[in-house]
Design an enzyme around this catalytic site. Structure first.
Site, short mmCIF file in Angstrom:
data_model
loop_
_atom_site.label_atom_id
_atom_site.label_comp_id
_atom_site.label_asym_id
_atom_site.label_seq_id
_atom_site.Cartn_x
_atom_site.Cartn_y
_atom_site.Cartn_z
N SER A 120 0.84 -1.20 0.00
CA SER A 120 0.00 0.00 0.00
C SER A 120 0.87 1.25 0.00
CB SER A 120 -0.87 0.03 1.26
OG SER A 120 -1.91 -0.91 1.17
N HIS A 173 -3.32 0.89 -4.68
CA HIS A 173 -2.91 -0.30 -5.46
C HIS A 173 -3.42 -0.11 -6.88
CE1 HIS A 173 -1.56 -2.88 -2.04
NE2 HIS A 173 -2.34 -2.03 -1.37
N HIS A 207 -5.83 -8.80 -1.84
CA HIS A 207 -5.95 -9.14 -0.42
C HIS A 207 -7.15 -10.05 -0.22
CE1 HIS A 207 -4.11 -5.09 -0.70
NE2 HIS A 207 -3.41 -5.43 0.37
N TYR A 228 -9.25 -9.90 2.13
CA TYR A 228 -10.45 -9.16 2.57
C TYR A 228 -11.22 -8.53 1.42
CZ TYR A 228 -7.48 -4.96 2.26
OH TYR A 228 -6.64 -3.95 1.81
N GLU A 229 -10.59 -8.47 0.21
CA GLU A 229 -11.32 -7.93 -0.94
C GLU A 229 -12.35 -8.95 -1.45
OE1 GLU A 229 -8.66 -5.56 -3.81
OE2 GLU A 229 -7.23 -6.69 -2.62
N ALA A 255 2.81 -2.32 3.79
CA ALA A 255 2.64 -1.33 4.85
C ALA A 255 2.15 -2.10 6.07
CB ALA A 255 1.61 -0.29 4.42
N MET A 257 -2.23 -7.15 6.54
CA MET A 257 -3.31 -8.00 6.03
C MET A 257 -2.94 -8.64 4.69
SD MET A 257 -6.22 -5.11 6.62
CE MET A 257 -6.16 -4.01 8.04
N SER A 258 -1.65 -8.90 4.49
CA SER A 258 -1.23 -9.40 3.16
C SER A 258 0.03 -10.22 3.27
CB SER A 258 -0.98 -8.20 2.24
OG SER A 258 0.20 -7.52 2.63
N ASN A 307 2.38 3.01 10.96
CA ASN A 307 1.63 3.47 12.14
C ASN A 307 1.97 2.55 13.30
OD1 ASN A 307 -0.13 1.56 10.34
ND2 ASN A 307 -0.89 1.28 12.43
N HIS A 356 -6.41 4.36 6.74
CA HIS A 356 -5.69 3.98 5.51
C HIS A 356 -5.01 5.20 4.86
CE1 HIS A 356 -4.56 1.41 2.21
NE2 HIS A 356 -5.27 2.10 1.32
O1 LIG Z 1 -0.25 -5.11 2.99
P1 LIG Z 1 -0.44 -3.95 2.10
O2 LIG Z 1 -1.00 -4.33 0.77
O3 LIG Z 1 0.80 -3.11 1.97
O4 LIG Z 1 -1.55 -3.00 2.78
C1 LIG Z 1 -1.70 -2.78 4.17
O5 LIG Z 1 -2.34 -1.54 4.28
C2 LIG Z 1 -3.77 -1.73 4.23
C3 LIG Z 1 -4.38 -1.03 5.42
O6 LIG Z 1 -4.07 0.33 5.45
C4 LIG Z 1 -4.01 -3.23 4.29
O7 LIG Z 1 -4.30 -3.74 3.01
C5 LIG Z 1 -2.69 -3.73 4.81
O8 LIG Z 1 -2.44 -5.08 4.46
N1 LIG Z 2 -3.71 -5.19 10.41
C1 LIG Z 2 -3.05 -4.06 10.16
N2 LIG Z 2 -2.67 -3.78 8.92
C2 LIG Z 2 -2.02 -2.63 8.71
N3 LIG Z 2 -1.52 -2.12 7.58
C3 LIG Z 2 -0.95 -0.94 7.88
N4 LIG Z 2 -1.07 -0.67 9.18
C4 LIG Z 2 -1.73 -1.73 9.72
C5 LIG Z 2 -2.15 -2.05 11.05
O1 LIG Z 2 -1.96 -1.31 12.01
N5 LIG Z 2 -2.80 -3.22 11.20
#
Ligand SMILES: O=P(O)(O)O[C@H]1O[C@H](CO)[C@@H](O)[C@H]1O
Ligand SMILES: Nc1nc2[nH]cnc2c(=O)[nH]1
Length: 278
Positions: A16, A47, A69, A71-72, A99, A202-203, A226, A240
């Site tokens: 991200s 993305h 992802h 979750y999509e 990220a 989440m990836s 963060n 986000h």
């Molecule tokens: O893992 P990437 O794709 O970088 O994205 C991260 O950032 C998003 C949340 O802000 C979520 O999709 C998390 O997985």
């Molecule tokens: N689950 C999760 N995904 C993220 N992607 C970017 N920051 C975060 C976070 O704090 N938690």
């Protein structure tokens, strides 16, 4: 493969806000995911949804500007489909970036974490891209995951970060994948902390599992965007947009590190390309 002259050795997945990793590729050929049979569409802001082929420091690369992802709503098989396409193209190395939120107290927004290991939370409860009949052409039924983040590439990245004078920003740690799309509750954050997680996202993990299964060497970076709130007295709240903003601020540094790792990694030019199948 007939629509590009590139025969990539290295694949890169942009996290991200890190889509600019593709910008430094020279002699680019770009393909929108919507034009590639079997590819899902990117639905997440930050993305772009493009596959970019090009040269970086003399190495032929393919870059996903946008990942998929769970979750999509995609199946894990769909989210990892590109990895097997890369394998068939002859790619030897997968570079994953993401990220992530810091769970460890010593990681701060803007830091870069070299991934040394992961915890596959969806996998532990049965959500694994390797579920179902095993395709022996790619790898074994029961693949080991104990060494999936290549040790030499990790140590190369540390060496490079010293030379680039960014060693103060770069640490190594454990990434945990959760399903998302919501961020963590405070109780969940505390649990992750006790479990030894350094950063959460989440990836990435499904991609690494599929890459490892089919014998790609893997290098991974988390950009800490963060901190994950672990105290009921802390009024911070992740979103986000904030995640994307830190991506933009650190994009050049991440790009430099990835470029140098690619430049100095060894490539086996006698790879048995299966590109007839693509
Ligand atoms: O893992 P990437 O794709 O970088 O994205 C991260 O950032 C998003 C949340 O802000 C979520 O999709 C998390 O997985
Ligand atoms: N689950 C999760 N995904 C993220 N992607 C970017 N920051 C975060 C976070 O704090 N938690």
């Amino acid at each position: 493969m007939s629509r590009t002259k590139h025969r990539p050795q290295v694949s890169i997945i942009c996290g991200s806000g890190l889509g600019m990793l593709a910008d430094s590729l020279e002699c680019q050929d770009q393909f929108s995911y919507s034009d590639i049979p079997g590819f899902p569409q990117s639905t997440v802001q930050g993305h772009a949804g493009r596959l970019v082929f090009g040269e970086l420091k003399g190495k032929s690369c393919v870059c996903m500007q946008g990942r998929f992802h769970m979750y999509e709503g995609h199946s894990l098989l769909k989210t990892t489909f590109p990895i097997r396409v890369f394998k068939l193209m002859g790619v030897q190395t997968l570079i994953v970036t993401n990220a992530a939120g810091s769970v460890a107290d010593h990681l701060h927004p803007g830091d870069i974490m070299i991934i040394k290991d992961h915890i596959n939370f969806p996998g532990l409860v049965g959500l694994n891209p390797l579920h179902g009949p095993n395709d022996e052409r790619f790898g074994p039924r029961f693949p080991a995951m104990s060494g999936c983040y290549n040790r030499e590439l990790r140590s190369l990245a540390h060496e490079i970060s010293k030379q680039l004078d960014i060693a103060g920003l770069v640490q190594e740690g454990v990434y945990a994948m959760v399903g998302g799309p919501n961020f963590e509750t405070i109780a969940e954050a505390r649990m992750l902390h006790r479990m030894g997680v350094d950063a959460v996202g989440m990836s990435t993990v499904p991609e690494v599992v599929v890459a490892s299964h089919c014998g790609l060497q893997v290098f991974g970076l988390s950009l800490i965007t963060n901190k994950v709130v672990k105290s009921y007295d802390d009024s911070d709240c992740v979103n986000h947009d904030g995640v994307l903003e830190v991506g933009r601020l650190r994009s050049q540094t991440v790009q430099q590190l990835v470029t140098e790792v690619i430049s100095r990694m060894e490539i086996n030019n006698n790879i048995d390309r299966m590109s007839n199948a693509v």
